[in-house]
Design a protein around this motif. Structure first.
Motif, PDB file in Angstrom:
ATOM      1  N   ALA A   1     -39.227  22.873 -19.787  1.00  0.00           N
ATOM      2  CA  ALA A   1     -39.268  24.261 -19.317  1.00  0.00           C
ATOM      3  C   ALA A   1     -37.953  24.657 -18.626  1.00  0.00           C
ATOM      4  O   ALA A   1     -37.957  25.309 -17.584  1.00  0.00           O
ATOM      5  CB  ALA A   1     -40.450  24.472 -18.377  1.00  0.00           C
ATOM      6  N   GLY A   2     -36.862  24.214 -19.215  1.00  0.00           N
ATOM      7  CA  GLY A   2     -35.559  24.570 -18.671  1.00  0.00           C
ATOM      8  C   GLY A   2     -35.135  23.769 -17.460  1.00  0.00           C
ATOM      9  O   GLY A   2     -34.063  24.029 -16.892  1.00  0.00           O
ATOM     10  N   GLN A   3     -35.950  22.797 -17.065  1.00  0.00           N
ATOM     11  CA  GLN A   3     -35.620  21.975 -15.909  1.00  0.00           C
ATOM     12  C   GLN A   3     -35.333  20.541 -16.335  1.00  0.00           C
ATOM     13  O   GLN A   3     -35.868  20.050 -17.329  1.00  0.00           O
ATOM     14  CB  GLN A   3     -36.767  21.983 -14.896  1.00  0.00           C
ATOM     15  N   GLU A   4     -34.499  19.872 -15.572  1.00  0.00           N
ATOM     16  CA  GLU A   4     -34.186  18.479 -15.819  1.00  0.00           C
ATOM     17  C   GLU A   4     -35.126  17.607 -14.987  1.00  0.00           C
ATOM     18  O   GLU A   4     -35.194  17.737 -13.764  1.00  0.00           O
ATOM     19  CB  GLU A   4     -32.733  18.206 -15.433  1.00  0.00           C
ATOM     20  N   ILE A   5     -35.872  16.753 -15.671  1.00  0.00           N
ATOM     21  CA  ILE A   5     -36.829  15.865 -15.014  1.00  0.00           C
ATOM     22  C   ILE A   5     -36.264  14.448 -15.017  1.00  0.00           C
ATOM     23  O   ILE A   5     -36.000  13.865 -16.072  1.00  0.00           O
ATOM     24  CB  ILE A   5     -38.196  15.862 -15.745  1.00  0.00           C
ATOM     25  N   HIS A   6     -36.071  13.892 -13.835  1.00  0.00           N
ATOM     26  CA  HIS A   6     -35.574  12.523 -13.709  1.00  0.00           C
ATOM     27  C   HIS A   6     -36.770  11.575 -13.681  1.00  0.00           C
ATOM     28  O   HIS A   6     -37.389  11.368 -12.638  1.00  0.00           O
ATOM     29  CB  HIS A   6     -34.730  12.381 -12.450  1.00  0.00           C
ATOM     30  N   ALA A   7     -37.084  11.020 -14.848  1.00  0.00           N
ATOM     31  CA  ALA A   7     -38.263  10.162 -14.961  1.00  0.00           C
ATOM     32  C   ALA A   7     -38.001   8.765 -14.415  1.00  0.00           C
ATOM     33  O   ALA A   7     -38.849   8.190 -13.721  1.00  0.00           O
ATOM     34  CB  ALA A   7     -38.706  10.080 -16.416  1.00  0.00           C
ATOM     35  N   LEU A   8     -36.849   8.196 -14.743  1.00  0.00           N
ATOM     36  CA  LEU A   8     -36.491   6.850 -14.293  1.00  0.00           C
ATOM     37  C   LEU A   8     -35.080   6.863 -13.740  1.00  0.00           C
ATOM     38  O   LEU A   8     -34.203   7.550 -14.276  1.00  0.00           O
ATOM     39  CB  LEU A   8     -36.564   5.847 -15.454  1.00  0.00           C
ATOM     40  N   GLN A   9     -34.860   6.069 -12.706  1.00  0.00           N
ATOM     41  CA  GLN A   9     -33.533   6.036 -12.095  1.00  0.00           C
ATOM     42  C   GLN A   9     -33.218   4.619 -11.612  1.00  0.00           C
ATOM     43  O   GLN A   9     -33.975   4.034 -10.834  1.00  0.00           O
ATOM     44  CB  GLN A   9     -33.476   7.005 -10.909  1.00  0.00           C
TER      45      GLN A   9
ATOM     46  N   ILE B   1     -33.576  -5.496 -17.952  1.00  0.00           N
ATOM     47  CA  ILE B   1     -33.389  -4.042 -17.884  1.00  0.00           C
ATOM     48  C   ILE B   1     -32.273  -3.782 -16.882  1.00  0.00           C
ATOM     49  O   ILE B   1     -32.333  -4.243 -15.741  1.00  0.00           O
ATOM     50  CB  ILE B   1     -34.694  -3.348 -17.454  1.00  0.00           C
ATOM     51  N   ILE B   2     -31.252  -3.055 -17.320  1.00  0.00           N
ATOM     52  CA  ILE B   2     -30.018  -2.917 -16.544  1.00  0.00           C
ATOM     53  C   ILE B   2     -29.728  -1.444 -16.268  1.00  0.00           C
ATOM     54  O   ILE B   2     -29.475  -0.669 -17.208  1.00  0.00           O
ATOM     55  CB  ILE B   2     -28.824  -3.547 -17.291  1.00  0.00           C
ATOM     56  N   ASN B   3     -29.800  -1.059 -15.005  1.00  0.00           N
ATOM     57  CA  ASN B   3     -29.409   0.302 -14.567  1.00  0.00           C
ATOM     58  C   ASN B   3     -30.017   1.392 -15.447  1.00  0.00           C
ATOM     59  O   ASN B   3     -29.349   2.374 -15.805  1.00  0.00           O
ATOM     60  CB  ASN B   3     -27.885   0.447 -14.551  1.00  0.00           C
ATOM     61  N   LEU B   4     -31.283   1.235 -15.782  1.00  0.00           N
ATOM     62  CA  LEU B   4     -31.927   2.148 -16.730  1.00  0.00           C
ATOM     63  C   LEU B   4     -32.232   3.497 -16.092  1.00  0.00           C
ATOM     64  O   LEU B   4     -32.778   3.573 -14.987  1.00  0.00           O
ATOM     65  CB  LEU B   4     -33.219   1.517 -17.240  1.00  0.00           C
ATOM     66  N   GLN B   5     -31.900   4.558 -16.811  1.00  0.00           N
ATOM     67  CA  GLN B   5     -32.217   5.919 -16.384  1.00  0.00           C
ATOM     68  C   GLN B   5     -32.758   6.695 -17.577  1.00  0.00           C
ATOM     69  O   GLN B   5     -32.355   6.476 -18.714  1.00  0.00           O
ATOM     70  CB  GLN B   5     -30.980   6.630 -15.838  1.00  0.00           C
TER      71      GLN B   5
ATOM     72  N   ILE C   1     -46.204  -8.242  -9.822  1.00  0.00           N
ATOM     73  CA  ILE C   1     -46.549  -6.816  -9.846  1.00  0.00           C
ATOM     74  C   ILE C   1     -45.330  -6.026  -9.393  1.00  0.00           C
ATOM     75  O   ILE C   1     -44.755  -6.301  -8.336  1.00  0.00           O
ATOM     76  CB  ILE C   1     -47.746  -6.522  -8.927  1.00  0.00           C
ATOM     77  N   VAL C   2     -44.946  -5.041 -10.207  1.00  0.00           N
ATOM     78  CA  VAL C   2     -43.815  -4.174  -9.896  1.00  0.00           C
ATOM     79  C   VAL C   2     -44.375  -2.804  -9.516  1.00  0.00           C
ATOM     80  O   VAL C   2     -44.955  -2.114 -10.358  1.00  0.00           O
ATOM     81  CB  VAL C   2     -42.862  -4.051 -11.102  1.00  0.00           C
ATOM     82  N   VAL C   3     -44.234  -2.437  -8.247  1.00  0.00           N
ATOM     83  CA  VAL C   3     -44.717  -1.141  -7.760  1.00  0.00           C
ATOM     84  C   VAL C   3     -43.579  -0.128  -7.916  1.00  0.00           C
ATOM     85  O   VAL C   3     -42.461  -0.362  -7.455  1.00  0.00           O
ATOM     86  CB  VAL C   3     -45.142  -1.226  -6.283  1.00  0.00           C
ATOM     87  N   MET C   4     -43.900   1.002  -8.557  1.00  0.00           N
ATOM     88  CA  MET C   4     -42.886   2.014  -8.820  1.00  0.00           C
ATOM     89  C   MET C   4     -43.086   3.243  -7.939  1.00  0.00           C
ATOM     90  O   MET C   4     -44.207   3.564  -7.548  1.00  0.00           O
ATOM     91  CB  MET C   4     -42.905   2.408 -10.298  1.00  0.00           C
ATOM     92  N   THR C   5     -41.993   3.899  -7.622  1.00  0.00           N
ATOM     93  CA  THR C   5     -42.046   5.115  -6.807  1.00  0.00           C
ATOM     94  C   THR C   5     -42.396   6.302  -7.674  1.00  0.00           C
ATOM     95  O   THR C   5     -42.174   6.310  -8.894  1.00  0.00           O
ATOM     96  CB  THR C   5     -40.696   5.386  -6.131  1.00  0.00           C
ATOM     97  N   TYR C   6     -42.922   7.345  -7.001  1.00  0.00           N
ATOM     98  CA  TYR C   6     -43.104   8.615  -7.681  1.00  0.00           C
ATOM     99  C   TYR C   6     -41.730   9.175  -8.039  1.00  0.00           C
ATOM    100  O   TYR C   6     -40.723   8.838  -7.426  1.00  0.00           O
ATOM    101  CB  TYR C   6     -43.898   9.594  -6.796  1.00  0.00           C
ATOM    102  N   ARG C   7     -41.696  10.047  -9.016  1.00  0.00           N
ATOM    103  CA  ARG C   7     -40.493  10.589  -9.626  1.00  0.00           C
ATOM    104  C   ARG C   7     -39.385  10.937  -8.631  1.00  0.00           C
ATOM    105  O   ARG C   7     -39.658  11.609  -7.641  1.00  0.00           O
ATOM    106  CB  ARG C   7     -40.888  11.830 -10.428  1.00  0.00           C
ATOM    107  N   PRO C   8     -38.136  10.477  -8.922  1.00  0.00           N
ATOM    108  CA  PRO C   8     -37.786   9.636 -10.064  1.00  0.00           C
ATOM    109  C   PRO C   8     -38.287   8.208  -9.895  1.00  0.00           C
ATOM    110  O   PRO C   8     -38.255   7.648  -8.805  1.00  0.00           O
ATOM    111  CB  PRO C   8     -36.255   9.677 -10.080  1.00  0.00           C
ATOM    112  N   GLY C   9     -38.764   7.641 -10.990  1.00  0.00           N
ATOM    113  CA  GLY C   9     -39.321   6.307 -10.948  1.00  0.00           C
ATOM    114  C   GLY C   9     -38.261   5.256 -10.675  1.00  0.00           C
ATOM    115  O   GLY C   9     -37.296   5.106 -11.432  1.00  0.00           O
TER     116      GLY C   9
END
Length: 261
Positions: free
Chosen positions: A16-24, A6-10, A205-213
């Motif tokens: 609701a009119g907002q941009e949500i950054h799910a992965l970064q 997985i390479i630089n995935l975003q 185990i890969v621990v992910m951050t809260y949004r943006p992931g």
């Protein structure tokens, strides 16, 4: 040997009119026959990342590469097991397991041989003529796993598959999954909220951050199988990972209090 890169995935959504950054900026390499758990609080993008690997969603930037090929759609090399089982209610257990093979156009003889062997291996033979409504949650999940094994996908993508099960059934299926992984030599990516489940199952185990992931931390798990959840090393690792996940949970709670969640 590298299986998935997985390479630089975003991934960005509009809501609701907002941009949500799910992965970064997700960068991750998974080896062949490795068992990787994605761990983190709700909203950290674990399932979104799994769906990107499956080819169910289009990425906003970056790439998912499987066996040297860029993923741009679902494929038979990636079998997916969902929490909700996703079985066809009008089909028997045997027909559910055979479905993918029928789509591939295999002969009836080949289908029957493969399905019957799997039903025996996963202790489903006596349930082969039953319908999903007649099965327990654990049995339904066994059928869902058998269906993925039937099409012989080298990669299994599992989205909280045991999350809705009681504790005893969950542990039983965890043990069964480890046996399947050994016997069928699968590469497994497994999404979970459970720290204990991740430590019990994973090679890493890969621990992910809260949004943006993003990837907060990667932990190799060197404990031999079978692992003892009451053991000192097991619980030391569980406490360490619990602290990392709690940091993200608290960050999420603070964002919600500020109206940013």
């Amino acid at each position: 040997m590298e299986k998935i890169r997985i390479i630089n995935l975003q991934k960005t959504f509009q809501s609701a009119g907002q941009e949500i950054h799910a992965l970064q900026d997700i960068n991750l390499t998974i080896a062949e026959v490795e068992f990787v758990c994605l761990l983190g609080p709700s909203g950290c993008g674990k399932s979104t990342l799994l769906n990107a690997i499956a080819g169910f969603i289009e990425t906003s930037a970056g790439e998912v590469v499987v066996d040297g090929r860029i993923v741009d759609a679902p494929g038979p090399d990636r079998g997916v097991v969902f929490q909700e089982y996703a079985l066809f209610p009008w089909m028997t257990v045997g027909r559910n397991v055979a479905f993918g093979l029928e789509i591939k156009g295999l002969s009836r003889r080949d289908i029957d041989e493969r399905v019957n062997a799997l039903l025996h291996k996963l202790n489903l033979w006596e349930f082969r003529e039953r319908f999903p409504k007649d099965l327990s949650g654990g049995m339904k999940q066994r059928v869902a796993i058998a269906r993925v094994l039937a099409i012989d996908s080298p990669i299994m993508l599992m989205d909280e598959p045991f999350g809705a099960l009681d504790a005893l059934t969950r542990r039983s299926l965890q043990k069964e999954l480890l046996r399947i992984r050994r016997e069928f030599c699968k590469t497994i990516i497994f999404v979970t909220h459970s720290i204990e489940e991740a430590v019990y199952l994973a090679d890493r185990i890969v621990v992910m951050t809260y949004r943006p992931g993003t990837i907060k931390f990667e932990q190799q798990v060197a404990l031999p199988h079978p692992r003892d959840p009451a053991g000192a090393e097991f619980n030391e690792l569980k406490r360490k990972l619990g602290g990392l996940v709690m940091e993200e949970h608290e960050r999420h709670a603070k964002d919600e209090m500020r109206g940013e969640g």
